[in-house]
Design a protein around this motif. Sequence first.
Motif: not given
Lengths: 110, 112
Positions: B18, B20, B22, B64-65, B67, B75, B77, B79
């Motif tokens: 995983s 992230t 930014q 994808y996720n 935030s 951002s 992410r 997973e």
Amino acid sequence: DQQVKQNSPSLSVQEGRISILNCDYTNSMFDYFLWYKKYPAEGPTFLISISSIKDKNEDGRFTVFLNKSAKHLSLHIVPSQPGDSAVYFCAASDRNDMRFGAGTRLTVKP
Amino acid sequence: NAGVTQTPKFQVLKTGQSMTLQCAQDMNHNSMYWYRQDPGMGLRLIYYSASEGTTDKGEVPNGYNVSRLNKREFSLRLESAAPSQTSVYFCASSALSTGELFFGEGSRLTVL
């Protein structure tokens, strides 16, 4: 489902001549159209745009033409310069969604 | 005069790992976006955020996720990375009124 298409992956032009990049779209809800330019290892940068209420917009050497009935737009660069060599992306927006074409790589030869 | 800043610029992952990505913008824009660029496919929207506190799926959100941490930061992410997620990722922001997007320099991700 590609709603914005750039059918020419590449274009080569002599310095000083005109470059014409073409773009077609399928969604009649698009009302704002943009061209972006991208150099290697950089993000795309905005070049020129046109609203659907116009059929032409000019900015220096760059002119964008919009033909709504044909769902077609084109970018004219006159005169072309070696520094214009880049990938050009066409984009279309309905204010909620922006879709991009696959890009056309323009090479301007000295 | 930073504009849109993305980190990292390069990353190599193994399948299943995983990470992230930014993104931060200093132009006080409401809207932020994550795109991926693949050969012959142009730029495809993964997720976007029309304003702080909201996120929506784009064309290719699976795997994808996102935030929207605050107005400046957005951002992305992964997973459980898959080879199909090998791509160049671009973050962008816009002022709603123009539709013009301002892009970061991109993050090249390779999943082995």
